[in-house]
Design a protein around this motif. Structure first.
Motif, PDB file in Angstrom:
ATOM      1  N   GLN A   1     -15.863 -22.773  26.651  1.00  9.51           N
ATOM      2  CA  GLN A   1     -14.896 -22.677  25.558  1.00  9.51           C
ATOM      3  C   GLN A   1     -15.599 -23.152  24.294  1.00  9.51           C
ATOM      4  O   GLN A   1     -16.109 -24.271  24.260  1.00  9.51           O
ATOM      5  N   VAL A   2     -15.642 -22.320  23.281  1.00  8.52           N
ATOM      6  CA  VAL A   2     -16.417 -22.626  22.086  1.00  8.52           C
ATOM      7  C   VAL A   2     -15.907 -23.889  21.392  1.00  8.52           C
ATOM      8  O   VAL A   2     -14.708 -24.163  21.358  1.00  8.52           O
ATOM      9  N   ASP A   3     -16.835 -24.665  20.859  1.00  6.09           N
ATOM     10  CA  ASP A   3     -16.502 -25.842  20.055  1.00  6.09           C
ATOM     11  C   ASP A   3     -15.803 -25.371  18.781  1.00  6.09           C
ATOM     12  O   ASP A   3     -16.344 -24.546  18.037  1.00  6.09           O
ATOM     13  N   PRO A   4     -14.581 -25.842  18.509  1.00  2.26           N
ATOM     14  CA  PRO A   4     -13.835 -25.362  17.331  1.00  2.26           C
ATOM     15  C   PRO A   4     -14.546 -25.618  16.010  1.00  2.26           C
ATOM     16  O   PRO A   4     -14.262 -24.946  15.014  1.00  2.26           O
ATOM     17  N   LYS A   5     -15.485 -26.557  15.984  1.00  2.00           N
ATOM     18  CA  LYS A   5     -16.229 -26.801  14.750  1.00  2.00           C
ATOM     19  C   LYS A   5     -17.017 -25.568  14.317  1.00  2.00           C
ATOM     20  O   LYS A   5     -17.266 -25.368  13.128  1.00  2.00           O
ATOM     21  N   LEU A   6     -17.401 -24.750  15.297  1.00  3.52           N
ATOM     22  CA  LEU A   6     -18.209 -23.571  14.997  1.00  3.52           C
ATOM     23  C   LEU A   6     -17.389 -22.417  14.442  1.00  3.52           C
ATOM     24  O   LEU A   6     -17.949 -21.453  13.914  1.00  3.52           O
ATOM     25  N   LEU A   7     -16.067 -22.497  14.563  1.00  5.18           N
ATOM     26  CA  LEU A   7     -15.222 -21.398  14.100  1.00  5.18           C
ATOM     27  C   LEU A   7     -15.298 -21.203  12.592  1.00  5.18           C
ATOM     28  O   LEU A   7     -15.041 -20.104  12.086  1.00  5.18           O
ATOM     29  N   ASP A   8     -15.647 -22.260  11.864  1.00  9.68           N
ATOM     30  CA  ASP A   8     -15.747 -22.149  10.409  1.00  9.68           C
ATOM     31  C   ASP A   8     -16.891 -21.241   9.978  1.00  9.68           C
ATOM     32  O   ASP A   8     -16.950 -20.824   8.815  1.00  9.68           O
ATOM     33  N   ARG A   9     -17.801 -20.939  10.894  1.00  4.30           N
ATOM     34  CA  ARG A   9     -18.926 -20.053  10.566  1.00  4.30           C
ATOM     35  C   ARG A   9     -18.557 -18.586  10.748  1.00  4.30           C
ATOM     36  O   ARG A   9     -19.341 -17.693  10.432  1.00  4.30           O
ATOM     37  N   LEU A  10     -17.365 -18.317  11.254  1.00  2.00           N
ATOM     38  CA  LEU A  10     -16.877 -16.951  11.406  1.00  2.00           C
ATOM     39  C   LEU A  10     -16.188 -16.489  10.129  1.00  2.00           C
ATOM     40  O   LEU A  10     -15.887 -17.291   9.238  1.00  2.00           O
ATOM     41  N   SER A  11     -15.892 -15.208  10.050  1.00  2.00           N
ATOM     42  CA  SER A  11     -15.055 -14.722   8.955  1.00  2.00           C
ATOM     43  C   SER A  11     -13.637 -15.248   9.161  1.00  2.00           C
ATOM     44  O   SER A  11     -13.257 -15.641  10.281  1.00  2.00           O
TER      45      SER A  11
ATOM     46  N   GLN B   1     -11.829 -13.314  11.920  1.00  2.00           N
ATOM     47  CA  GLN B   1     -12.262 -13.656  13.274  1.00  2.00           C
ATOM     48  C   GLN B   1     -11.732 -15.023  13.696  1.00  2.00           C
ATOM     49  O   GLN B   1     -11.284 -15.209  14.828  1.00  2.00           O
ATOM     50  N   LYS B   2     -11.776 -15.988  12.793  1.00  2.00           N
ATOM     51  CA  LYS B   2     -11.302 -17.331  13.118  1.00  2.00           C
ATOM     52  C   LYS B   2      -9.816 -17.311  13.455  1.00  2.00           C
ATOM     53  O   LYS B   2      -9.385 -17.915  14.451  1.00  2.00           O
ATOM     54  N   GLN B   3      -9.026 -16.623  12.653  1.00  2.00           N
ATOM     55  CA  GLN B   3      -7.583 -16.564  12.903  1.00  2.00           C
ATOM     56  C   GLN B   3      -7.282 -15.822  14.204  1.00  2.00           C
ATOM     57  O   GLN B   3      -6.342 -16.165  14.916  1.00  2.00           O
ATOM     58  N   PHE B   4      -8.092 -14.819  14.516  1.00  2.00           N
ATOM     59  CA  PHE B   4      -7.911 -14.110  15.781  1.00  2.00           C
ATOM     60  C   PHE B   4      -8.148 -15.047  16.959  1.00  2.00           C
ATOM     61  O   PHE B   4      -7.378 -15.051  17.926  1.00  2.00           O
ATOM     62  N   VAL B   5      -9.217 -15.845  16.909  1.00  7.11           N
ATOM     63  CA  VAL B   5      -9.535 -16.771  17.998  1.00  7.11           C
ATOM     64  C   VAL B   5      -8.405 -17.780  18.199  1.00  7.11           C
ATOM     65  O   VAL B   5      -7.942 -18.014  19.322  1.00  7.11           O
ATOM     66  N   LEU B   6      -7.935 -18.372  17.118  1.00  2.00           N
ATOM     67  CA  LEU B   6      -6.868 -19.376  17.213  1.00  2.00           C
ATOM     68  C   LEU B   6      -5.566 -18.755  17.701  1.00  2.00           C
ATOM     69  O   LEU B   6      -4.835 -19.356  18.500  1.00  2.00           O
TER      70      LEU B   6
ATOM     71  N   ALA C   1      -8.976 -27.328  19.253  1.00  6.47           N
ATOM     72  CA  ALA C   1      -8.728 -26.100  18.495  1.00  6.47           C
ATOM     73  C   ALA C   1      -7.250 -25.952  18.143  1.00  6.47           C
ATOM     74  O   ALA C   1      -6.906 -25.432  17.081  1.00  6.47           O
ATOM     75  N   LEU C   2      -6.375 -26.431  19.042  1.00  4.26           N
ATOM     76  CA  LEU C   2      -4.937 -26.277  18.831  1.00  4.26           C
ATOM     77  C   LEU C   2      -4.237 -27.596  18.527  1.00  4.26           C
ATOM     78  O   LEU C   2      -3.010 -27.651  18.479  1.00  4.26           O
ATOM     79  N   ASP C   3      -5.011 -28.664  18.290  1.00  5.57           N
ATOM     80  CA  ASP C   3      -4.448 -29.987  17.993  1.00  5.57           C
ATOM     81  C   ASP C   3      -3.477 -30.440  19.076  1.00  5.57           C
ATOM     82  O   ASP C   3      -2.383 -30.947  18.801  1.00  5.57           O
ATOM     83  N   LEU C   4      -3.874 -30.273  20.330  1.00  6.73           N
ATOM     84  CA  LEU C   4      -3.037 -30.674  21.453  1.00  6.73           C
ATOM     85  C   LEU C   4      -3.388 -32.085  21.903  1.00  6.73           C
ATOM     86  O   LEU C   4      -4.536 -32.509  21.805  1.00  6.73           O
ATOM     87  N   LYS C   5      -2.411 -32.792  22.409  1.00  9.67           N
ATOM     88  CA  LYS C   5      -2.623 -34.136  22.934  1.00  9.67           C
ATOM     89  C   LYS C   5      -3.010 -34.004  24.414  1.00  9.67           C
ATOM     90  O   LYS C   5      -2.214 -33.561  25.245  1.00  9.67           O
ATOM     91  N   LEU C   6      -4.242 -34.415  24.742  1.00  3.27           N
ATOM     92  CA  LEU C   6      -4.758 -34.261  26.094  1.00  3.27           C
ATOM     93  C   LEU C   6      -4.773 -35.590  26.839  1.00  3.27           C
ATOM     94  O   LEU C   6      -4.822 -36.661  26.223  1.00  3.27           O
ATOM     95  N   PRO C   7      -4.763 -35.555  28.172  1.00  6.23           N
ATOM     96  CA  PRO C   7      -4.891 -36.791  28.961  1.00  6.23           C
ATOM     97  C   PRO C   7      -6.217 -37.487  28.662  1.00  6.23           C
ATOM     98  O   PRO C   7      -7.217 -36.834  28.366  1.00  6.23           O
TER      99      PRO C   7
END
Length: 546
Positions: free
Chosen positions: A213-223, A226-231, A258-264
């Motif tokens: 699963q791609v690191d969300p930090k890298l999404l800023d390098r997309l158009s 593309q970024k909105q499609f991934v999210l 990527a989705l600002d979810l609260k994880l265990p």
């Protein structure tokens, strides 16, 4: 290749199975084939297909997806019902059916070769430049700009392919609440959303991502498109499943961020957790369970396969003058070789050869580097041809740079898995150093076949899920992105004492034998069923709704 004797049965015989059903949906489905004697063989190719090749428990397994064929048809008017193939089989592990269909060439080009191979696969393996390059065109001024039209055409084709798979399930088998659908990999990400919200189907639905699963930090390098499609895909498609499973804790964390979810706080392998948040859709509010389920191969089958090919492997090495236990073996498909770091590995091994030669001048002759290379695939396809020739150029160049007495073999003819497993047993080092990989089942397959008293040393990168799973106690862990790290790892493995090799192999086997393939599949099934039952009891948002 997982080979199992099976026999075909009739629709009437299959109708006797009235219990729960599990639909395993993936892009490419390999149907059983006949061997040279006319016997049916169950054939699995690739990590995904290998992992779900066998039925498990008493559950009726149904494989659904594309059969590898294409038809000359208008995508808008394509009727899969005229082309669908359904076959039923009985195996030692239980009943299994195959429901497959071809795809129009245009859908295949845009969905499989387009969005998934050129964008999603590259993105998930953190090859960002390769994920954006196919959609760059020159404007009137000669500048490269992102072509949104091409990208959205690929997105639409992926949706259309998943609609076909969803209809194949819902219309052919009439889904029931005690049925379970599991989508495998990003190719079928939209499946649950379509089944649940467009086709009004009600049953348990789970998803397993075989890639990282791609690191969300890298999404800023997309158009932006593309970024909105991934999210949007993560938010609306993946969260439409009752259960989403990933290869590693790191992948789960990337998904959550990527989705600002609260994880265990503590996510243990092979356990499922309900994540905070309720996600509205057509049928009200839903929750999604999540977990890390490192893929497990059919490890019990491989030692016998390696033993069966031992004589063939010895003859193969003798042909090239290669001494057993004195060579390094690494392998992979052409596309994977370039994108997963084989050139870096090759250069690292070359540097290691010089270092080893300088450390022990008396033993520099006869040391052999051996490369097992899968055959060239899809000749004539530009991307694949370019990557194949890059591999050839790399190996040709490096052969000239090796110390005197060392050899670097490139086998581009392709070999079957049995031979590769047997060669792995005879190797001194087994190297798998992808820059990024979901898991890397091949590394595990080549580990479980080793002799306990004289095993090869596994060198694997931290970028592979298997590397993180096995850990430093079971393998020499390197950074697949850095040649110096690969070199250091190879040298360390070469000079490792026999006792240390045995200890390391024992630790690797302990990790790999935690669960069986059947238990892994059962875990996905149970996580999906639990998520579904949670959602059936969820009438409204909980206090944790975000």
């Amino acid at each position: 290749m997982h080979v199992q004797r099976i026999y075909e049965i009739s629709e009437e015989q299959m109708s006797e199975y009235t219990g729960s059903r599990i639909f395993q949906v993936s892009n490419r489905v390999v149907e059983p084939k006949e061997d040279e004697h006319g016997n049916l063989l169950k054939v699995a190719s690739g990590g995904l297909d290998e992992a779900i090749a066998r039925p498990f428990g008493n559950i009726y397994s149904i494989r659904v997806g594309w059969n590898g064929e294409t038809v000359d048809a208008d995508p808008e008017n394509f009727d899969w019902r005229k082309h669908v193939k359904i076959k039923h089989y009985q195996t030692d592990d239980g009943p299994i059916s195959y429901c497959t269909a071809p795809l129009p060439q245009k859908i295949l080009d845009d969905y499989y070769n387009g969005l998934n191979n050129r964008f999603t696969w590259m993105l998930n393996h953190e090859l960002i430049d390769r994920a954006t390059q196919p959609y760059l065109v020159k404007d009137a001024g000669g500048n490269l700009v992102f072509d949104e039209k091409i990208f959205m055409r690929h997105v639409a084709a992926a949706r259309q392919a998943n609609r076909i798979f969803a209809e194949m399930i819902s219309e052919t088998f009439s889904l029931k609440p005690d049925d379970t659908v599991i989508g495998h990999d990003s190719h079928v990400g939209p499946l649950a959303n379509i089944l649940r919200n467009e086709l009004d189907q009600d049953c348990a639905m789970g998803f397993f991502l075989h890639t990282p699963q791609v690191d969300p930090k890298l999404l800023d390098r997309l158009s932006d498109v593309q970024k909105q499609f991934v999210l949007k895909t993560l938010r609306e498609d993946i969260l439409a499943y009752d259960f989403a499973a990933f290869q590693s804790k790191e992948d789960v964390q990337h998904f959550g961020k990527a989705l600002d979810l609260k994880l265990p706080q503590d996510i243990k392998p092979y356990e499922s957790y309900e994540i905070s948040g309720n996600f509205p859709n057509k049928k009200g509010f839903r929750g999604t369970r999540i977990g890390t389920f490192p893929v497990v191969g059919n490890y019990d089958l491989y030692p016998a396969q390696a033993a069966a090919a031992r004589k063939q492997a010895i003859a193969y090495l003798r042909k090239f003058g290669i001494t057993p236990k004195d060579f390094i073996i690494f392998s992979g498909g052409v596309r994977a070789d370039v994108t997963k770091g084989i050139p870096t590995l090759a250069k690292g091994i070359c540097a290691a050869a010089w270092k080893l030669a300088s450390q022990n001048a008396g033993l520099q002759r006869g040391r052999t580097i051996f490369v097992q290379q899968t055959q060239r695939t899809r000749p004539g396809v530009k991307d694949y041809d370019n990557e194949y020739f890059e591999i050839v150029r790399t190996h040709t160049r490096l052969r000239r740079l090796l110390p005197h007495g060392w050899e670097f073999f490139l086998d581009a003819k392709g070999r079957d898995r049995k031979l590769l497993l047997a060669l792995s047993v005879l190797a001194g080092i087994v190297a798998h150093t992808p820059k990024k990989d979901g898991y890397n089942l091949a590394a595990c397959e080549q580990t479980v076949v080793q002799h306990k008293k004289n095993p090869a040393t596994l060198v694997i990168s931290h970028g592979a899920g298997a590397g993180r799973h096995i850990g430093e106690k079971g393998a020499v862990i390197v950074n697949g992105k850095r040649r110096s790290s690969v070199t250091a790892g190879i040298v360390k493995a070469k000079w490792m004492s026999p006792l240390k090799k045995v200890e390391m192999h024992k630790a690797a086997m302990k990790q790999l034998k935690q669960v069986s393939n059947a238990e892994w599949q059962c875990g996905l099934y149970e996580g999906t069923r639990r998520g579904y039952l949670d959602n059936r009891n969820r009438a409204s948002p909980s206090p944790e709704c975000v």
